[in-house]
Design a protein around this motif. Structure first.
Motif, PDB file in Angstrom:
ATOM      1  N   GLU A   1       0.826  -1.205   0.000  1.00 32.68           N
ATOM      2  CA  GLU A   1       0.000   0.000   0.000  1.00 32.68           C
ATOM      3  C   GLU A   1       0.860   1.255   0.000  1.00 32.68           C
ATOM      4  O   GLU A   1       1.979   1.257   0.491  1.00 32.68           O
ATOM      5  CB  GLU A   1      -0.897   0.043   1.243  1.00 32.68           C
ATOM      6  N   GLU A   2       0.307   2.314  -0.540  1.00 28.24           N
ATOM      7  CA  GLU A   2       0.928   3.624  -0.441  1.00 28.24           C
ATOM      8  C   GLU A   2       0.030   4.481   0.435  1.00 28.24           C
ATOM      9  O   GLU A   2      -1.185   4.504   0.252  1.00 28.24           O
ATOM     10  CB  GLU A   2       1.074   4.260  -1.818  1.00 28.24           C
ATOM     11  N   VAL A   3       0.630   5.157   1.405  1.00 31.54           N
ATOM     12  CA  VAL A   3      -0.127   6.017   2.307  1.00 31.54           C
ATOM     13  C   VAL A   3       0.558   7.376   2.393  1.00 31.54           C
ATOM     14  O   VAL A   3       1.757   7.498   2.155  1.00 31.54           O
ATOM     15  CB  VAL A   3      -0.260   5.409   3.717  1.00 31.54           C
ATOM     16  N   SER A   4      -0.217   8.361   2.764  1.00 32.35           N
ATOM     17  CA  SER A   4       0.354   9.698   2.931  1.00 32.35           C
ATOM     18  C   SER A   4       0.769   9.876   4.391  1.00 32.35           C
ATOM     19  O   SER A   4       0.324   9.156   5.281  1.00 32.35           O
ATOM     20  CB  SER A   4      -0.686  10.759   2.566  1.00 32.35           C
ATOM     21  N   PHE A   5       1.606  10.867   4.606  1.00 28.44           N
ATOM     22  CA  PHE A   5       1.982  11.177   5.983  1.00 28.44           C
ATOM     23  C   PHE A   5       0.790  11.736   6.750  1.00 28.44           C
ATOM     24  O   PHE A   5       0.696  11.572   7.956  1.00 28.44           O
ATOM     25  CB  PHE A   5       3.169  12.137   6.021  1.00 28.44           C
ATOM     26  N   GLU A   6      -0.129  12.388   6.039  1.00 28.35           N
ATOM     27  CA  GLU A   6      -1.347  12.874   6.699  1.00 28.35           C
ATOM     28  C   GLU A   6      -2.161  11.699   7.227  1.00 28.35           C
ATOM     29  O   GLU A   6      -2.673  11.736   8.335  1.00 28.35           O
ATOM     30  CB  GLU A   6      -2.178  13.717   5.726  1.00 28.35           C
ATOM     31  N   TRP A   7      -2.286  10.629   6.433  1.00 29.43           N
ATOM     32  CA  TRP A   7      -2.991   9.434   6.881  1.00 29.43           C
ATOM     33  C   TRP A   7      -2.289   8.845   8.102  1.00 29.43           C
ATOM     34  O   TRP A   7      -2.943   8.479   9.082  1.00 29.43           O
ATOM     35  CB  TRP A   7      -3.047   8.395   5.747  1.00 29.43           C
ATOM     36  N   LEU A   8      -0.961   8.743   8.040  1.00 28.39           N
ATOM     37  CA  LEU A   8      -0.190   8.201   9.159  1.00 28.39           C
ATOM     38  C   LEU A   8      -0.394   9.044  10.406  1.00 28.39           C
ATOM     39  O   LEU A   8      -0.607   8.516  11.506  1.00 28.39           O
ATOM     40  CB  LEU A   8       1.290   8.119   8.790  1.00 28.39           C
ATOM     41  N   ALA A   9      -0.349  10.361  10.263  1.00 32.30           N
ATOM     42  CA  ALA A   9      -0.556  11.251  11.405  1.00 32.30           C
ATOM     43  C   ALA A   9      -1.939  11.039  12.012  1.00 32.30           C
ATOM     44  O   ALA A   9      -2.081  10.994  13.248  1.00 32.30           O
ATOM     45  CB  ALA A   9      -0.371  12.706  10.980  1.00 32.30           C
ATOM     46  N   ASP A  10      -2.956  10.874  11.175  1.00 32.61           N
ATOM     47  CA  ASP A  10      -4.307  10.616  11.679  1.00 32.61           C
ATOM     48  C   ASP A  10      -4.376   9.301  12.450  1.00 32.61           C
ATOM     49  O   ASP A  10      -5.021   9.209  13.497  1.00 32.61           O
ATOM     50  CB  ASP A  10      -5.319  10.582  10.531  1.00 32.61           C
ATOM     51  N   GLN A  11      -3.693   8.275  11.935  1.00 31.81           N
ATOM     52  CA  GLN A  11      -3.687   6.979  12.616  1.00 31.81           C
ATOM     53  C   GLN A  11      -2.971   7.069  13.960  1.00 31.81           C
ATOM     54  O   GLN A  11      -3.402   6.468  14.951  1.00 31.81           O
ATOM     55  CB  GLN A  11      -3.043   5.905  11.734  1.00 31.81           C
ATOM     56  N   LEU A  12      -1.872   7.830  14.006  1.00 33.81           N
ATOM     57  CA  LEU A  12      -1.148   8.000  15.265  1.00 33.81           C
ATOM     58  C   LEU A  12      -2.002   8.751  16.282  1.00 33.81           C
ATOM     59  O   LEU A  12      -2.007   8.404  17.472  1.00 33.81           O
ATOM     60  CB  LEU A  12       0.185   8.716  15.032  1.00 33.81           C
TER      61      LEU A  12
END
Length: 57
Positions: free
Chosen positions: A18-29
């Motif tokens: 998968e490719e994810v954005s850092f914005e998605w990662l930040a939301d998950q964190l």
């Protein structure tokens, strides 16, 4: 092998294509911290480390 390596390996195996954005990662964190506030310090350290990877030492 550290205990956490198992989780990292599972992440790589399950979501490695998968490719994810850092914005998605930040939301998950943020969501993770809402559910697990006791992990605030390690997550903060990881996020800061990732944010500064390209900084000159």
């Amino acid at each position: 092998m550290y205990f956490t390596d198992r989780g990292i390996e599972e992440l790589s195996t399950r979501r490695g294509e998968e490719e994810v954005s850092f914005e998605w990662l930040a939301d998950q964190l943020r969501t993770f911290l809402d559910l697990n506030p006791e992990f605030e310090v390690p997550v903060e350290r990881l996020a800061t480390w990732l944010a500064r990877l390209d900084d000159d030492e």
